[in-house]
Design an enzyme around this catalytic site. Structure first.
Site, PDB file in Angstrom:
ATOM      1  N   ARG A  63      20.555  39.993  18.234  1.00 54.66           N
ATOM      2  CA  ARG A  63      20.443  41.135  18.937  1.00 54.66           C
ATOM      3  C   ARG A  63      21.252  42.288  18.319  1.00 54.66           C
ATOM      4  O   ARG A  63      20.764  43.523  18.257  1.00 54.66           O
ATOM      5  CB  ARG A  63      20.921  41.060  20.509  1.00 54.66           C
ATOM      6  CG  ARG A  63      20.951  42.238  21.206  1.00 54.66           C
ATOM      7  CD  ARG A  63      21.100  41.919  22.833  1.00 54.66           C
ATOM      8  NE  ARG A  63      20.705  43.129  23.524  1.00 54.66           N
ATOM      9  CZ  ARG A  63      21.602  43.616  24.411  1.00 54.66           C
ATOM     10  NH1 ARG A  63      22.815  43.230  24.575  1.00 54.66           N
ATOM     11  NH2 ARG A  63      21.259  44.591  25.037  1.00 54.66           N
ATOM     12  N   HIS A  67      19.956  45.932  17.143  1.00 53.55           N
ATOM     13  CA  HIS A  67      20.836  47.069  17.851  1.00 53.55           C
ATOM     14  C   HIS A  67      21.277  47.827  16.465  1.00 53.55           C
ATOM     15  O   HIS A  67      21.387  49.071  16.723  1.00 53.55           O
ATOM     16  CB  HIS A  67      21.814  47.049  18.876  1.00 53.55           C
ATOM     17  CG  HIS A  67      20.968  46.454  20.218  1.00 53.55           C
ATOM     18  ND1 HIS A  67      21.705  46.818  21.293  1.00 53.55           N
ATOM     19  CD2 HIS A  67      19.817  46.041  20.489  1.00 53.55           C
ATOM     20  CE1 HIS A  67      20.949  46.458  22.424  1.00 53.55           C
ATOM     21  NE2 HIS A  67      19.764  46.161  21.788  1.00 53.55           N
ATOM     22  N   GLY A  73      18.965  53.224  11.086  1.00 56.05           N
ATOM     23  CA  GLY A  73      18.493  52.292  10.005  1.00 56.05           C
ATOM     24  C   GLY A  73      19.590  50.894  10.101  1.00 56.05           C
ATOM     25  O   GLY A  73      20.556  51.078  10.718  1.00 56.05           O
ATOM     26  N   ASP A  75      22.270  49.712   8.713  1.00 60.83           N
ATOM     27  CA  ASP A  75      23.321  50.327   8.042  1.00 60.83           C
ATOM     28  C   ASP A  75      24.766  49.892   8.456  1.00 60.83           C
ATOM     29  O   ASP A  75      25.686  50.702   8.089  1.00 60.83           O
ATOM     30  CB  ASP A  75      23.331  52.010   7.961  1.00 60.83           C
ATOM     31  CG  ASP A  75      23.425  52.552   9.259  1.00 60.83           C
ATOM     32  OD1 ASP A  75      23.590  51.776  10.313  1.00 60.83           O
ATOM     33  OD2 ASP A  75      23.467  53.635   9.564  1.00 60.83           O
ATOM     34  N   SER A  77      25.865  50.630  11.445  1.00 61.92           N
ATOM     35  CA  SER A  77      26.628  51.556  12.066  1.00 61.92           C
ATOM     36  C   SER A  77      27.174  51.177  13.437  1.00 61.92           C
ATOM     37  O   SER A  77      28.163  51.587  14.118  1.00 61.92           O
ATOM     38  CB  SER A  77      25.678  53.005  12.332  1.00 61.92           C
ATOM     39  OG  SER A  77      24.321  52.312  12.891  1.00 61.92           O
ATOM     40  N   ASN A  95      24.548  48.943  24.779  1.00 56.21           N
ATOM     41  CA  ASN A  95      25.493  48.188  23.988  1.00 56.21           C
ATOM     42  C   ASN A  95      26.852  47.829  24.697  1.00 56.21           C
ATOM     43  O   ASN A  95      27.295  46.883  24.949  1.00 56.21           O
ATOM     44  CB  ASN A  95      25.777  48.885  22.634  1.00 56.21           C
ATOM     45  CG  ASN A  95      24.644  49.126  21.815  1.00 56.21           C
ATOM     46  OD1 ASN A  95      23.671  48.124  21.678  1.00 56.21           O
ATOM     47  ND2 ASN A  95      24.931  50.054  20.873  1.00 56.21           N
ATOM     48  N   HIS A 194      13.951  36.705  22.964  1.00 58.42           N
ATOM     49  CA  HIS A 194      14.374  36.379  24.424  1.00 58.42           C
ATOM     50  C   HIS A 194      14.064  35.037  25.045  1.00 58.42           C
ATOM     51  O   HIS A 194      14.288  34.583  25.903  1.00 58.42           O
ATOM     52  CB  HIS A 194      13.888  37.475  25.517  1.00 58.42           C
ATOM     53  CG  HIS A 194      14.393  38.781  25.286  1.00 58.42           C
ATOM     54  ND1 HIS A 194      13.902  39.783  26.068  1.00 58.42           N
ATOM     55  CD2 HIS A 194      15.218  39.500  24.467  1.00 58.42           C
ATOM     56  CE1 HIS A 194      14.747  41.136  25.795  1.00 58.42           C
ATOM     57  NE2 HIS A 194      15.574  40.744  24.724  1.00 58.42           N
ATOM     58  N   THR A 195      13.965  34.133  24.080  1.00 58.37           N
ATOM     59  CA  THR A 195      13.779  32.801  24.090  1.00 58.37           C
ATOM     60  C   THR A 195      15.241  32.281  24.116  1.00 58.37           C
ATOM     61  O   THR A 195      15.560  30.961  24.516  1.00 58.37           O
ATOM     62  CB  THR A 195      12.949  32.045  23.122  1.00 58.37           C
ATOM     63  OG1 THR A 195      13.055  30.532  23.243  1.00 58.37           O
ATOM     64  CG2 THR A 195      13.594  32.088  21.677  1.00 58.37           C
ATOM     65  N   ASP A 242      15.168  33.108  29.069  1.00 58.54           N
ATOM     66  CA  ASP A 242      14.308  32.071  28.970  1.00 58.54           C
ATOM     67  C   ASP A 242      14.796  30.952  30.220  1.00 58.54           C
ATOM     68  O   ASP A 242      15.692  30.234  29.573  1.00 58.54           O
ATOM     69  CB  ASP A 242      14.012  31.410  27.615  1.00 58.54           C
ATOM     70  CG  ASP A 242      13.260  30.058  27.602  1.00 58.54           C
ATOM     71  OD1 ASP A 242      12.744  29.608  28.697  1.00 58.54           O
ATOM     72  OD2 ASP A 242      13.154  29.590  26.774  1.00 58.54           O
ATOM     73  N   THR A 245      14.450  26.908  28.485  1.00 56.48           N
ATOM     74  CA  THR A 245      15.462  26.309  27.281  1.00 56.48           C
ATOM     75  C   THR A 245      16.025  27.534  26.627  1.00 56.48           C
ATOM     76  O   THR A 245      15.700  27.794  25.546  1.00 56.48           O
ATOM     77  CB  THR A 245      14.389  25.782  26.088  1.00 56.48           C
ATOM     78  OG1 THR A 245      13.061  26.613  25.885  1.00 56.48           O
ATOM     79  CG2 THR A 245      13.888  24.476  26.598  1.00 56.48           C
ATOM     80  N   ASP A 250      12.233  28.602  20.915  1.00 53.85           N
ATOM     81  CA  ASP A 250      10.871  27.927  20.916  1.00 53.85           C
ATOM     82  C   ASP A 250      10.143  29.079  21.676  1.00 53.85           C
ATOM     83  O   ASP A 250      10.287  30.384  21.916  1.00 53.85           O
ATOM     84  CB  ASP A 250      10.900  26.646  21.930  1.00 53.85           C
ATOM     85  CG  ASP A 250      11.501  27.103  23.190  1.00 53.85           C
ATOM     86  OD1 ASP A 250      11.393  27.968  23.901  1.00 53.85           O
ATOM     87  OD2 ASP A 250      12.197  26.255  23.796  1.00 53.85           O
TER      88      ASP A 250
HETATM   89  C1  HEM Z   1      11.446  45.010  23.572  1.00 54.32           C
HETATM   90  C2  HEM Z   1      12.455  45.767  23.894  1.00 54.32           C
HETATM   91  C3  HEM Z   1      13.773  45.094  24.483  1.00 54.32           C
HETATM   92  C4  HEM Z   1      14.371  45.379  25.524  1.00 54.32           C
HETATM   93  C5  HEM Z   1      13.982  46.504  26.549  1.00 54.32           C
HETATM   94  C6  HEM Z   1      15.600  44.431  25.337  1.00 54.32           C
HETATM   95  C7  HEM Z   1      16.776  44.418  26.457  1.00 54.32           C
HETATM   96  C8  HEM Z   1      17.682  43.371  26.423  1.00 54.32           C
HETATM   97  C9  HEM Z   1      18.686  43.272  27.547  1.00 54.32           C
HETATM   98  C10 HEM Z   1      18.760  44.310  28.706  1.00 54.32           C
HETATM   99  C11 HEM Z   1      19.180  42.216  27.153  1.00 54.32           C
HETATM  100  C12 HEM Z   1      20.536  41.665  28.083  1.00 54.32           C
HETATM  101  C13 HEM Z   1      21.737  42.436  27.855  1.00 54.32           C
HETATM  102  C14 HEM Z   1      22.826  42.375  28.741  1.00 54.32           C
HETATM  103  O1  HEM Z   1      22.491  41.950  29.997  1.00 54.32           O
HETATM  104  O2  HEM Z   1      24.078  42.348  28.432  1.00 54.32           O
HETATM  105  C15 HEM Z   1      18.880  41.645  26.134  1.00 54.32           C
HETATM  106  C16 HEM Z   1      19.226  40.395  25.648  1.00 54.32           C
HETATM  107  C17 HEM Z   1      18.809  39.975  24.278  1.00 54.32           C
HETATM  108  N1  HEM Z   1      18.070  40.562  23.384  1.00 54.32           N
HETATM  109 FE1  HEM Z   1      16.819  42.106  24.089  1.00 54.32          FE
HETATM  110  N2  HEM Z   1      15.393  43.649  24.361  1.00 54.32           N
HETATM  111  C18 HEM Z   1      14.402  44.136  23.475  1.00 54.32           C
HETATM  112  C19 HEM Z   1      14.045  43.645  22.348  1.00 54.32           C
HETATM  113  C20 HEM Z   1      14.709  42.687  21.794  1.00 54.32           C
HETATM  114  C21 HEM Z   1      14.589  42.326  20.334  1.00 54.32           C
HETATM  115  C22 HEM Z   1      13.421  43.149  19.353  1.00 54.32           C
HETATM  116  C23 HEM Z   1      15.453  41.462  20.002  1.00 54.32           C
HETATM  117  C24 HEM Z   1      15.680  40.781  18.665  1.00 54.32           C
HETATM  118  C25 HEM Z   1      14.834  40.931  17.681  1.00 54.32           C
HETATM  119  C26 HEM Z   1      16.212  41.043  21.282  1.00 54.32           C
HETATM  120  C27 HEM Z   1      17.305  40.207  21.172  1.00 54.32           C
HETATM  121  C28 HEM Z   1      17.955  39.810  22.323  1.00 54.32           C
HETATM  122  C29 HEM Z   1      18.600  38.798  22.416  1.00 54.32           C
HETATM  123  C30 HEM Z   1      18.679  37.286  21.618  1.00 54.32           C
HETATM  124  C31 HEM Z   1      19.316  38.813  23.708  1.00 54.32           C
HETATM  125  C32 HEM Z   1      20.457  37.823  24.188  1.00 54.32           C
HETATM  126  C33 HEM Z   1      21.892  38.216  23.730  1.00 54.32           C
HETATM  127  C34 HEM Z   1      22.917  37.507  24.249  1.00 54.32           C
HETATM  128  O3  HEM Z   1      22.874  36.471  25.064  1.00 54.32           O
HETATM  129  O4  HEM Z   1      23.913  37.787  23.881  1.00 54.32           O
HETATM  130  N3  HEM Z   1      15.814  41.956  22.027  1.00 54.32           N
HETATM  131  N4  HEM Z   1      17.819  42.288  25.667  1.00 54.32           N
END
Ligand code: HEM
Ligand SMILES: *[C@@H]1O[C@H](CO)[C@@H](O)[C@H](O)[C@H]1NC(C)=O
Ligand SMILES: *[C@@H]1O[C@H](CO)[C@@H](O)[C@H](O)[C@H]1NC(C)=O
Ligand SMILES: *[C@@H]1O[C@H](CO)[C@@H](O)[C@H](O)[C@H]1NC(C)=O
Length: 322
Positions: A63, A67, A73, A75, A77, A95, A194-195, A242, A245, A250
């Site tokens: 994540r 971000h 980009g 970079d 940042s 963030n 988000h798996t 998820d 799992t 997955d």
């Molecule tokens: C499609 C739009 C997306 C939205 C609106 C979104 C939003 C979020 C939000 C709100 C969380 C939970 C943060 C929290 O409660 O502290 C989250 C977690 C996460 N996001 Fe996304 N996300 C998106 C796309 C992505 C993308 C493109 C990736 C990576 C390529 C990603 C990877 C992750 C991961 C791995 C987590 C879990 C992080 C952790 O457990 O520390 N997400 N996301």
């Protein structure tokens, strides 16, 4: 008569410009082969150690790279702390108290600095870390292109406007990724990360209390149990993105969406009667397609507006311009 030298000068200029534009946009997997051949091993060791200490860290690092890349980009940042001249992205709405893994990137950077000081950028370390994190939890691998340099600036306002909202609908999500040159299919594949990982109550509260028809009633009731209805109560309580799992890479995330068990509004938006339903069902039927599309989309995301050549710097520590 004297048009020849003019033409010659112009041709040389054009060639020079074309070449510098090309090298500017070009990252390469072999970028550090001569200058720091052990960098990739050092990063992998560091990331493996961090993920074996805490499995969720794999999610957090993937994540963090996302971000970083969506804000001026890839970079580095996002790694910069607040100073009188830098408005840190760390406290931007998407963030603040949410992105994690900064100290893991800093530790990997320290290891790399021991081997070849001043050579490997924080932006590249973060990109490699995301790949190594995926591999560490059974996800796909890919070749990371390298040669990104680090920014001397950050932008809290760009972080707030460029990063997608968990309350976004499908149309806005598609536009958000399109603005970064990523397709709807890339967006669905990348959301498949988000798996892994966890989300806090304040980002899924309104969905699980909505009583809507796009959420499984049993799932909503389970998620309400650790997420009190009133804003300010249990805001930081965690639930897995998820539900089946959360610690392995997955395609259950997509299967959940088809059962109306997506945790975020932005998750369920990918399967709610719109144009991406077919992609979600394809990924739920065919995990290998998901894994390979995910890998390609991560490479594409890692290509976003890198600083190369003489732009930017190689930071000594990732949290500061130094
Ligand atoms: C499609 C739009 C997306 C939205 C609106 C979104 C939003 C979020 C939000 C709100 C969380 C939970 C943060 C929290 O409660 O502290 C989250 C977690 C996460 N996001 Fe996304 N996300 C998106 C796309 C992505 C993308 C493109 C990736 C990576 C390529 C990603 C990877 C992750 C991961 C791995 C987590 C879990 C992080 C952790 O457990 O520390 N997400 N996301
Ligand atoms: C960031 O989060 C912390 C802790 O949750 C909070 O005290 C602070 O006010 C937040 N900062 C911003 C800019 O929202
Ligand atoms: C920040 O989030 C963590 C969990 O991610 C939580 O334990 C902590 O209480 C939160 N802090 C604030 C001030 O909201
Ligand atoms: C959903 O239903 C519960 C109980 O039936 C009710 O307390 C709550 O206010 C409803 N939420 C919304 C957003 O309508």
């Amino acid at each position: 008569m004297d048009s020849f030298p003019t033409i010659a000068v112009i041709s040389i200029l054009v060639l020079f410009l074309a070449n510098s534009i090309r090298t500017e946009a070009q990252l390469s997997p072999t970028f550090y082969d001569a200058t720091c051949p052990q960098a990739l091993d050092a990063i992998r060791t560091s990331i493996r150690r961090a993920v074996s200490r805490e499995r969720r860290m794999a999610a957090s690092l993937i994540r963090l790279h996302f971000h970083d890349c969506f804000v001026q980009g890839c970079d580095g940042s996002i790694l910069l702390d607040e100073t009188p001249t830098i408005q840190s992205e760390k406290t931007a709405r998407p963030n603040n108290n949410s992105t994690r893994g900064f100290e893991v990137i800093e530790a990997a950077k320290r290891e790399v600095e021991k081997i070849c000081p001043g050579v490997v950028s924080c932006a590249d370390i973060l990109s490699v870390a995301a790949r190594d994190a995926s591999v560490a939890v059974g996800g796909p691998t890919w070749q990371v292109k390298l040669g990104r340099r680090d920014s001397t600036t950050a932008s809290r306002s760009a972080a707030e406007s460029n990063l997608p909202s968990p309350f976004a609908n499908l149309r806005d999500l598609i536009i958000n990724f399109q603005n970064k040159g990523l397709s709807a299919r890339d967006m669905v594949a990348l959301s498949g990360s988000h798996t892994l990982g966890q989300a806090q109550c304040f980002v899924f509260r309104n969905r699980v209390y909505s009583n809507g028809t796009d959420i499984d009633a049993g799932f909503a009731s389970t998620r309400r149990r650790h997420c009190p209805p009133a804003v300010g109560n249990g805001d930081s309580n965690l639930a897995p993105l998820d539900l089946v799992t959360p610690n392995s890479f997955d395609n259950n995330y997509f299967k959940n969406l088809m059962r109306k068990k997506g945790l975020l509004i932005s998750d369920q938006a990918l399967f709610s009667g719109g144009s991406t339903d077919s992609i979600v069902s394809e990924y739920s039927r065919n995990p290998r397609t998901f894994l390979s599309d995910f890998a390609s989309a991560m490479v594409k995301m890692g290509d976003l507006e890198p600083l190369t050549g003489a732009s930017g710097i190689i930071r000594r520590v990732c949290s500061a311009v130094s």
